[in-house]
Design a protein around this motif. Structure first.
Motif, short mmCIF file in Angstrom:
data_model
loop_
_atom_site.label_atom_id
_atom_site.label_comp_id
_atom_site.label_asym_id
_atom_site.label_seq_id
_atom_site.Cartn_x
_atom_site.Cartn_y
_atom_site.Cartn_z
N TYR A 180 -5.74 41.65 -40.06
CA TYR A 180 -7.01 41.60 -39.33
C TYR A 180 -6.90 40.64 -38.15
CZ TYR A 180 -12.02 41.16 -38.39
OH TYR A 180 -13.24 41.17 -37.78
N LEU A 181 -6.32 39.47 -38.38
CA LEU A 181 -6.19 38.49 -37.30
C LEU A 181 -5.28 39.02 -36.19
CD1 LEU A 181 -5.92 35.11 -39.25
CD2 LEU A 181 -7.92 36.09 -38.11
N ALA A 182 -4.22 39.71 -36.57
CA ALA A 182 -3.32 40.29 -35.57
C ALA A 182 -4.04 41.35 -34.74
CB ALA A 182 -2.10 40.89 -36.25
N ASP A 183 -4.83 42.19 -35.41
CA ASP A 183 -5.59 43.22 -34.69
C ASP A 183 -6.66 42.59 -33.81
OD1 ASP A 183 -4.07 45.17 -35.91
OD2 ASP A 183 -5.56 45.64 -37.44
N TRP A 184 -7.31 41.54 -34.32
CA TRP A 184 -8.32 40.83 -33.52
C TRP A 184 -7.70 40.30 -32.24
CZ3 TRP A 184 -9.28 36.40 -30.99
CH2 TRP A 184 -10.61 36.09 -30.67
N ALA A 185 -6.54 39.67 -32.37
CA ALA A 185 -5.85 39.11 -31.20
C ALA A 185 -5.50 40.21 -30.19
CB ALA A 185 -4.59 38.37 -31.64
N SER A 186 -5.00 41.33 -30.68
CA SER A 186 -4.64 42.44 -29.79
C SER A 186 -5.86 42.98 -29.05
CB SER A 186 -3.97 43.57 -30.59
OG SER A 186 -2.76 43.12 -31.17
N ASP A 187 -6.96 43.15 -29.78
CA ASP A 187 -8.19 43.65 -29.15
C ASP A 187 -8.73 42.65 -28.13
OD1 ASP A 187 -8.01 45.90 -30.72
OD2 ASP A 187 -9.47 45.21 -32.21
N ALA A 188 -8.71 41.36 -28.48
CA ALA A 188 -9.21 40.34 -27.56
C ALA A 188 -8.33 40.26 -26.31
CB ALA A 188 -9.25 38.98 -28.26
#
Length: 475
Positions: A180-188
């Motif tokens: 989730y944190l990796a996906d959050w970073a990519s989206d941000a």
């Protein structure tokens, strides 16, 4: 929520919020427009309020006491309290009237506070009452501050990044996983304009991130090593950031005997760095940033790493595992080495909910600061004090280094003694900084997650997000 400056309050109808500094008791009564409020009813004392309704002008006046000399944090808290506790007063239109003595810092703090007060912890609660739609609320601010629109926009962006940080820490660990944190970073990164690269387990193995992988090997949730890069054409400084991302910490085989229910907050350092990356890019700061966020879950399984294991690290140094609950420093060791060796930043700062020892020393009032760079240390303290994110230095004397000596490996991860826990943890991290001359370790165990008036349970504070921006802007 929409907040905009206005040049005139004539013909406004709705809630009018007027903050007042405390007046001496022998001063005249408070006057505003056609109203005079007796000094026996309201003097502007800290945390006091006075409400009156004028049917003729269709206004409700809310007078808010600030005390004599409120600092940035006081102002932010006062305004956050309004939207958090008195949302019923906020209908479609609201006016905040600031006097000439309320400067740009006051305006920024007030705006941030108003936005932060809209945050609620009930992410999964079902309620009979429909939640307030803050996007429909228009707040006008009357202020004499130059470039008030720019300051308002900045205050909103600071609060938006802090609310994102709140969510990352407050949401449960079955939601906030390493992936989730990796996906959050990519989206941000896509939304705000910074590059993101994620190393999954196989890629991390190729990079020899052995200490990082050891911590996560007992979890079914695959570890993620996040690398973020923000670049400005006019940058004169290159900052490196590292955030501890243990999405849940059981303690491993050295299982925790108390407080495990709160261990979703053990990725507070990661949340700080992720929130700061959003804000840095959103503000378009003239700086280069490289950030590393190693994310793992420290779970218990037949594959979990063992006390007395000797593990490798990205630096090539070996580590004797004395305690599997001293896992955050292991992933930070690889994060620091990877960042410094590959990107060579001018200054490196890491944030981590690292030790109970830091809480034992400072309680919940400030973070523990470790650095041999006096200028960096003083700047962090100075700017932290200005915005109410305090930190205080503890010694980094080399006499503490011997506490981490190992008979079998290059270093051990825990000295096993009931004293100097935060200091020896910092000395462990220092071993992996390649003798970097401008490095600071900030132990936020007592400041990232705690109690406050804004919730009944412990919750996120977003400590460090604004601190980093304040530091970067002034260097």
């Amino acid at each position: 929520m929409k907040i905009t400056p206005i040049k005139s309050s004539v013909n406004f109808k709705g809630l009018v919020i007027i903050p007042f500094f405390e007046q001496e008791e022998n001063d005249a009564s408070i006057s505003f427009e056609s109203f005079t409020i007796s000094k026996h009813l309201f003097l502007g004392k800290k945390d006091s309020q006075f409400i009156l309704e004028d049917n003729g002008s269709e206004r409700i006046y809310l007078l808010v006491g600030l005390g004599k000399s409120p600092n940035y944090k006081n102002v932010k808290t006062v305004f956050r309290r309004l939207t958090a506790r008195q949302e019923v007063l906020f209908e479609k239109k609201v006016l905040v009237w600031l006097n000439d003595k309320m400067d740009s810092d006051f305006l920024e703090a007030a705006v941030s506070g108003l936005f932060l007060g809209t945050y609620r912890l009930g992410h999964y609660k079902k309620s009979e009452n429909e939640a307030k739609n803050w996007s429909k609320i228009n707040i006008s601010i009357f202020s004499a501050v130059n470039e008030s629109k720019k300051i308002i926009e900045k205050g909103l962006k600071i609060a938006a990044a802090q609310i994102e940080t709140f969510n990352l820490v407050d949401l449960p660990p079955n939601k906030i996983t390493p992936k989730y944190l990796a996906d959050w970073a990519s989206d941000a990164g896509k939304k705000f304009g910074f590059d993101v690269k994620v190393l999954d387990k196989k890629k991390a193995e190729k990079e020899n991130l052995k200490a990082f992988l050891a911590v996560g090997q007992g979890s079914q949730r695959e570890p993620q090593f996040i690398i973020m890069k923000y670049r400005s054409k006019s940058a004169k400084k290159h900052f490196g950031l590292v955030g501890k991302g243990v999405t849940f910490d059981t303690g491993g085989l050295n299982i925790k005997t108390q407080g495990m229910v709160h261990m979703k907050c053990d990725m507070g350092g990661a949340a700080t760095v992720l929130g700061a990356m959003q804000l840095i890019a959103d503000l378009g700061l003239e700086v280069n940033i490289t950030a590393v966020v190693p994310c793992v879950e420290n779970a218990i399984d037949s594959r979990s790493f063992l006390p007395s294991d000797v593990i490798g690290s990205y630096s090539g140094k070996t580590i004797e595992v004395i305690d599997t609950d001293a896992e955050g420093r292991l992933i930070l060791a690889d994060g620091l080495s990877y960042l410094i060796q590959n990107f060579k930043p001018d200054t490196v700062i890491d944030f981590a909910t690292l030790t109970g020892s830091a809480v034992g020393t400072f309680g919940y009032e400030c973070a523990a600061l470790f650095s041999k760079n006096e200028e960096l240390s003083k700047n962090l303290q100075q700017y932290g004090e200005k915005i109410g994110e305090r930190l205080w230095p503890l010694p980094m004397w080399d006499e503490y280094k011997t506490e981490m000596d190992s008979e079998i490996a290059d270093i051990k991860n825990y000295h096993g003694k009931p004293y100097a826990g935060a200091i020896t943890a910092a000395k462990f991290l220092e071993y992996f900084t390649e003798n970097h001359t401008s490095w600071a370790h900030i132990d936020i165990a007592g400041t990232a997650f705690g109690d406050s008036e804004f919730a009944k349970t412990k919750h996120a504070t977003a400590y460090g997000v604004h601190l980093l921006i304040k530091l970067i802007e002034n260097l």
